[in-house]
Design a protein around this motif. Structure first.
Motif, PDB file in Angstrom:
ATOM      1  N   THR A  31       6.425  13.883   2.776  1.00  0.00           N
ATOM      2  CA  THR A  31       5.742  14.131   1.793  1.00  0.00           C
ATOM      3  C   THR A  31       6.114  13.841   0.613  1.00  0.00           C
ATOM      4  OG1 THR A  31       5.127  16.500   3.099  1.00  0.00           O
ATOM      5  CG2 THR A  31       5.101  16.321   0.897  1.00  0.00           C
ATOM      6  N   ILE A  32       7.588  13.878   0.316  1.00  0.00           N
ATOM      7  CA  ILE A  32       8.635  13.460  -0.944  1.00  0.00           C
ATOM      8  C   ILE A  32       8.341  11.795  -1.095  1.00  0.00           C
ATOM      9  CG2 ILE A  32      10.563  12.909  -1.395  1.00  0.00           C
ATOM     10  CD1 ILE A  32      11.591  15.557  -0.262  1.00  0.00           C
ATOM     11  N   LEU A  33       7.888  11.010  -0.220  1.00  0.00           N
ATOM     12  CA  LEU A  33       7.883   9.190  -0.431  1.00  0.00           C
ATOM     13  C   LEU A  33       6.434   9.533  -0.789  1.00  0.00           C
ATOM     14  CD1 LEU A  33       9.595   7.835   3.172  1.00  0.00           C
ATOM     15  CD2 LEU A  33       9.661   7.994   0.236  1.00  0.00           C
TER      16      LEU A  33
ATOM     17  N   THR B  40      -3.168   5.770   0.884  1.00  0.00           N
ATOM     18  CA  THR B  40      -2.249   5.999   0.450  1.00  0.00           C
ATOM     19  C   THR B  40      -2.194   7.779   1.119  1.00  0.00           C
ATOM     20  OG1 THR B  40      -1.202   5.168  -1.450  1.00  0.00           O
ATOM     21  CG2 THR B  40       0.678   7.049  -0.425  1.00  0.00           C
ATOM     22  N   ILE B  41      -2.942   8.038   1.164  1.00  0.00           N
ATOM     23  CA  ILE B  41      -2.555   9.669   2.003  1.00  0.00           C
ATOM     24  C   ILE B  41      -3.486   9.744   3.810  1.00  0.00           C
ATOM     25  CG2 ILE B  41      -4.000  11.774   2.284  1.00  0.00           C
ATOM     26  CD1 ILE B  41      -3.945  11.878  -0.923  1.00  0.00           C
ATOM     27  N   ALA B  42      -4.218   8.309   3.800  1.00  0.00           N
ATOM     28  CA  ALA B  42      -4.527   8.128   5.084  1.00  0.00           C
ATOM     29  C   ALA B  42      -3.207   7.543   6.035  1.00  0.00           C
ATOM     30  CB  ALA B  42      -5.632   7.399   4.828  1.00  0.00           C
ATOM     31  N   VAL B  43      -2.996   6.786   4.899  1.00  0.00           N
ATOM     32  CA  VAL B  43      -1.064   6.149   5.620  1.00  0.00           C
ATOM     33  C   VAL B  43      -0.308   6.598   6.192  1.00  0.00           C
ATOM     34  CG1 VAL B  43       0.958   4.557   5.159  1.00  0.00           C
ATOM     35  CG2 VAL B  43      -2.131   3.541   5.083  1.00  0.00           C
ATOM     36  N   LEU B  44       0.021   7.659   4.993  1.00  0.00           N
ATOM     37  CA  LEU B  44       0.925   9.250   4.932  1.00  0.00           C
ATOM     38  C   LEU B  44       0.704  10.213   6.235  1.00  0.00           C
ATOM     39  CD1 LEU B  44       1.659  10.109   1.847  1.00  0.00           C
ATOM     40  CD2 LEU B  44       2.869   9.132   3.230  1.00  0.00           C
TER      41      LEU B  44
ATOM     42  N   GLU C 176      -7.053   3.537  -9.088  1.00  0.00           N
ATOM     43  CA  GLU C 176      -6.791   4.603  -8.427  1.00  0.00           C
ATOM     44  C   GLU C 176      -6.945   5.602  -7.355  1.00  0.00           C
ATOM     45  OE1 GLU C 176      -6.723   3.991 -11.538  1.00  0.00           O
ATOM     46  OE2 GLU C 176      -5.593   3.117 -12.577  1.00  0.00           O
ATOM     47  N   LEU C 177      -7.947   5.985  -7.539  1.00  0.00           N
ATOM     48  CA  LEU C 177      -8.405   7.470  -6.492  1.00  0.00           C
ATOM     49  C   LEU C 177      -8.440   5.968  -4.667  1.00  0.00           C
ATOM     50  CD1 LEU C 177     -11.605   8.181  -8.618  1.00  0.00           C
ATOM     51  CD2 LEU C 177      -9.553   9.119  -7.395  1.00  0.00           C
TER      52      LEU C 177
ATOM     53  N   ALA D 256       4.750   7.216  -4.192  1.00  0.00           N
ATOM     54  CA  ALA D 256       3.946   6.794  -4.456  1.00  0.00           C
ATOM     55  C   ALA D 256       2.265   7.316  -5.402  1.00  0.00           C
ATOM     56  CB  ALA D 256       3.754   6.364  -2.779  1.00  0.00           C
ATOM     57  N   LEU D 257       2.504   8.296  -5.071  1.00  0.00           N
ATOM     58  CA  LEU D 257       1.244   8.537  -5.627  1.00  0.00           C
ATOM     59  C   LEU D 257       1.948   8.616  -7.050  1.00  0.00           C
ATOM     60  CD1 LEU D 257      -0.661  11.448  -3.650  1.00  0.00           C
ATOM     61  CD2 LEU D 257      -0.869   9.197  -4.064  1.00  0.00           C
ATOM     62  N   THR D 258       2.348   8.778  -7.703  1.00  0.00           N
ATOM     63  CA  THR D 258       3.476   9.118  -9.146  1.00  0.00           C
ATOM     64  C   THR D 258       3.244   7.786  -9.856  1.00  0.00           C
ATOM     65  OG1 THR D 258       5.469   8.856  -8.956  1.00  0.00           O
ATOM     66  CG2 THR D 258       4.139  11.257  -9.031  1.00  0.00           C
ATOM     67  N   PHE D 259       3.400   6.327  -8.708  1.00  0.00           N
ATOM     68  CA  PHE D 259       3.426   5.018  -9.003  1.00  0.00           C
ATOM     69  C   PHE D 259       2.014   4.678  -8.947  1.00  0.00           C
ATOM     70  CE2 PHE D 259       3.269   0.592  -7.990  1.00  0.00           C
ATOM     71  CZ  PHE D 259       4.007   0.001  -9.077  1.00  0.00           C
ATOM     72  N   ILE D 260       1.013   5.109  -8.073  1.00  0.00           N
ATOM     73  CA  ILE D 260      -0.520   5.039  -8.580  1.00  0.00           C
ATOM     74  C   ILE D 260      -0.927   5.001  -9.462  1.00  0.00           C
ATOM     75  CG2 ILE D 260      -2.429   5.009  -7.542  1.00  0.00           C
ATOM     76  CD1 ILE D 260      -0.913   5.109  -4.545  1.00  0.00           C
ATOM     77  N   TRP D 261      -0.284   6.317  -9.817  1.00  0.00           N
ATOM     78  CA  TRP D 261      -1.123   6.742 -11.769  1.00  0.00           C
ATOM     79  C   TRP D 261      -0.595   6.170 -12.379  1.00  0.00           C
ATOM     80  CZ3 TRP D 261      -5.937   8.647 -11.641  1.00  0.00           C
ATOM     81  CH2 TRP D 261      -6.462   8.938 -10.742  1.00  0.00           C
TER      82      TRP D 261
END
Length: 181
Positions: free
Chosen positions: A59-61, A18-22, A11-12, A65-70
């Motif tokens: 930011t919303i996307l 994900t943050i890098a891609v965003l 997850e980390l 994505a982070l809620t899906f990952i975690w």
């Protein structure tokens, strides 16, 4: 701490990716919007406004994505989102014209045939004047149009897309007149 990292290693890693891609997407879209604004000779304030809209959407996307990952419990989040969207839906339905003006403002940014400083005639039966207006400013919700006598008309963006607007491009007129002389 080591136990946490070992337990949530995938997850980390996915969160970091994900943050890098965003961040890369944000950088690329900002560059693209600035380039479109510069090529179209659009005022910097309009470009920054559209950049804020795109940044908010990314930011919303990202949060989604982070809620899906975690693996957040979707029943609880679903109830929260349903409540929030119900309130937002009622608010937007009550003020649908604001939403349509913002949407029209974004569309006009990318496909607006008029620029600040151009003269236009709005072919609307509600506007009694046949005199052309000077486009003074283009905002998120409306366009500021000024007559030669100083009268200011604040015209909604959605009507700029719905009504017929004829362009009296003074820059081109002056160029043609100078070539003839």
């Amino acid at each position: 701490m080591e136990n946490f990292i070992a337990t949530y290693q995938s997850e980390l890693l996915t969160t970091c990716i994900t943050i890098a891609v965003l961040l890369i997407l944000k950088f690329v879209t900002n560059k693209t919007i600035r380039k479109v604004g510069k090529l179209s000779d659009i005022v910097e304030a309009r470009t920054l406004l559209i950049t804020k809209y795109v940044s908010g959407l990314l930011t919303i996307l990202g949060i989604g994505a982070l809620t899906f990952i975690w693996g957040v419990n979707y029943r609880e989040v679903g109830t929260l989102f349903a409540s929030v969207f119900a309130v937002i839906g009622v608010a937007l339905f009550a003020s649908w014209s604001i939403l349509s003006n913002v949407t029209a403002g974004v569309i006009l940014f990318f496909s607006f045939p008029f620029k600040i400083g151009d003269k236009v005639k709005i072919l609307d039966k509600d506007i009694e004047s046949e005199e052309p207006y000077l486009i003074e400013d283009i905002k998120a919700f409306h366009v500021n149009l000024r007559k030669e006598n100083g009268e200011l008309l604040v015209y909604p963006n959605n009507l700029m897309m719905q009504k017929a607007v004829s362009l009296i491009n003074t820059k081109e007129l002056h160029k043609v007149q100078d070539e003839l002389i």
